[in-house]
Design an enzyme around this catalytic site. Structure first.
Site, PDB file in Angstrom:
ATOM      1  N   ASN A 145      59.043  48.264  25.728  1.00 40.02           N
ATOM      2  CA  ASN A 145      57.823  48.315  25.115  1.00 40.02           C
ATOM      3  C   ASN A 145      58.523  50.255  24.296  1.00 40.02           C
ATOM      4  OD1 ASN A 145      55.562  47.122  24.883  1.00 40.02           O
ATOM      5  ND2 ASN A 145      55.221  47.674  26.912  1.00 40.02           N
ATOM      6  N   HIS A 195      50.379  44.743  20.573  1.00 39.58           N
ATOM      7  CA  HIS A 195      49.564  45.511  21.379  1.00 39.58           C
ATOM      8  C   HIS A 195      48.773  46.136  19.914  1.00 39.58           C
ATOM      9  CE1 HIS A 195      51.858  47.484  24.815  1.00 39.58           C
ATOM     10  NE2 HIS A 195      51.621  45.785  25.165  1.00 39.58           N
ATOM     11  N   TYR A 242      43.937  46.893  22.954  1.00 43.48           N
ATOM     12  CA  TYR A 242      44.654  47.948  22.708  1.00 43.48           C
ATOM     13  C   TYR A 242      44.046  47.753  21.479  1.00 43.48           C
ATOM     14  CZ  TYR A 242      48.869  47.604  26.118  1.00 43.48           C
ATOM     15  OH  TYR A 242      49.183  47.406  26.806  1.00 43.48           O
TER      16      TYR A 242
END
Length: 418
Positions: A145, A195, A242
């Site tokens: 990420n 996300h 998210y």
């Protein structure tokens, strides 16, 4: 197949190993290399992985190394799963944004920018070693990420890379379980950025079951993503968890200020896991590993590797170049949608036009992501400030100034230009 895992000392690696064992007929792996800079973790996780492979009857030869060159040499695929700065840096990402009334999260908002700045240069250096020493047609599978930004950095540098997230497969498995069908019968109309995604359709044997689900199970679906039922009803889609950082920012901020950070929780889980891994009698993944996060990650990784090797011709949700799929974004931006592996590359499935509220948010976050990558590649406070100010959760200049100063103070040791 020779598979190298950079960040192989992660306490989560045994989840991957468990998946390799369960699906060994579908994905034959002859050599598995765990690469990590932490010798203690590498020893404990490597030992655990060997015992699991032996118990599961998996024929793969497993080696561990801190030498990146030898680890990736001759690899058919390289999976990168890193957290630069570890849980300590993550805890900072989840904390200092609170000083300016912003959520703290390691992939979204100001904390996500900090993680991108720390991570992109490291991953690009790893990718150069992969390009030089792995097989010429080797794939880089990025699970690091922020996946969208990191994958775009890799593609922009000319690497053969694809990004992977477990959000979509989590939804797929949940819908399959609810319907009582095999997961391979469920396909999602999943769209957005990493996300920042929405489920616009849930197709079971080609029939979209989402409209009916929103009619009959609206409250349950809303509870799953911790968002109001009225929001899901109005959108007519299911946002990923998210999106709560956007649709319920102030509520999340209030919750975060009253509770421990996720980094603190994960650090405690990791210490317990490492203690368990040191037990030479343990040869199955412990139950507490489920609390570590990353549900269905092993299945997602294996399905992707199977597709690369010419497996079932079905769409998999990945992060890849836009190339006109979302016409309001540049071609070189990275989006997260279902795609098929065709003739050595991933080709996105067509996406129906998006409503203005969703396309507008995607556009805004994509603009931030491009500025964030520019800051990660070239450095400088001004670039960081521009990216910070562009994020939809920031916007105000004074707030961006304060957040930029906090970010740089917390991350100066990771930023070569700072």
């Amino acid at each position: 197949m020779r598979l190298a895992i950079v960040g192989g000392g992660s306490t989560y690696t045994p989840e991957l190993i468990d998946g390799f064992i369960r699906l060994q007929k579908e994905l034959p792996i002859e050599e598995l290399v765990l690469i990590d800079t932490d010798p203690m973790r590498l020893d404990l996780v490597g030992g655990m992985a060997r015992r699991m492979l032996a118990r599961g009857g998996h024929p793969a030869h497993l080696t561990t190394t801190s030498d990146l060159v030898s680890g990736v040499s001759g690899a058919d695929a390289v999976l990168i799963q890193l957290r630069v700065g570890g849980q300590d840096a993550r805890e900072q990402d989840e904390s200092w944004p609170h000083d300016v009334d912003c959520i703290g999260q390691e992939t979204t908002g100001p904390g996500g920018l900090a993680k991108a700045l720390r991570t992109v240069p490291v991953v690009l250096r790893i990718a150069e070693v992969v390009r030089e020493h792995a097989k010429p047609d080797a794939w880089i599978v990025d699970f690091t990420n922020p996946v969208g930004i990191v994958t775009r950095a890799l593609l922009q540098a000319g690497h053969r890379a694809v990004g992977l997230c477990n959000v979509a497969i989590g939804f797929q498995r949940r819908f399959a379980a609810d319907a009582g069908v095999d997961a391979d019968r469920v396909h999602l109309a999943h769209v957005g950025l990493n996300h920042l995604t929405w489920e616009r359709g849930v197709f079971i044997d080609g029939v979209d079951t989402l409209p009916r689900a929103l009619e009959t199970r609206l409250g349950e679906l809303a509870d799953d993503v911790e968002l109001p039922s009225v929001l899901l009803a109005q959108l007519g889609v299911i946002p990923s968890y998210y999106l709560r950082y956007y649709y319920a920012h102030d509520e999340v901020l209030h919750e975060q200020r009253r509770s421990a950070t996720r980094a603190q929780e994960v650090r405690a889980i990791e210490q317990e896991l490492l203690g368990l891994y040191s037990d030479t009698a343990l040869d199955t993944k412990p139950e507490i590993l489920e609390k570590r996060g990353g549900a269905f990650y092993s299945e997602a990784a294996i399905e992707l590797l199977m597709a690369i090797r010419g497996g079932a011709d079905v769409p998999r949700v990945v992060n890849l170049r836009n190339d006109g799929v979302l016409p309001f974004l540049p071609d070189d931006h990275v989006i997260e949608v279902p795609a098929r592996h065709v003739d050595g590359r991933f080709v996105a499935e067509p996406v129906a036009a998006l409503p203005d509220d969703i396309s507008g948010l995607i556009s805004a976050v994509a603009g931030y992501e491009r500025l964030a990558l520019d800051a990660a590649l070239h450095g400088g406070r001004d670039r960081v400030l521009r990216a910070m100010r562009a994020h939809p959760l920031v916007l105000q200049h004074e707030r961006a100034e304060k957040l930029t100063d906090l970010l740089l103070a917390a991350n100066s040791r990771f930023l070569e230009w700072a």
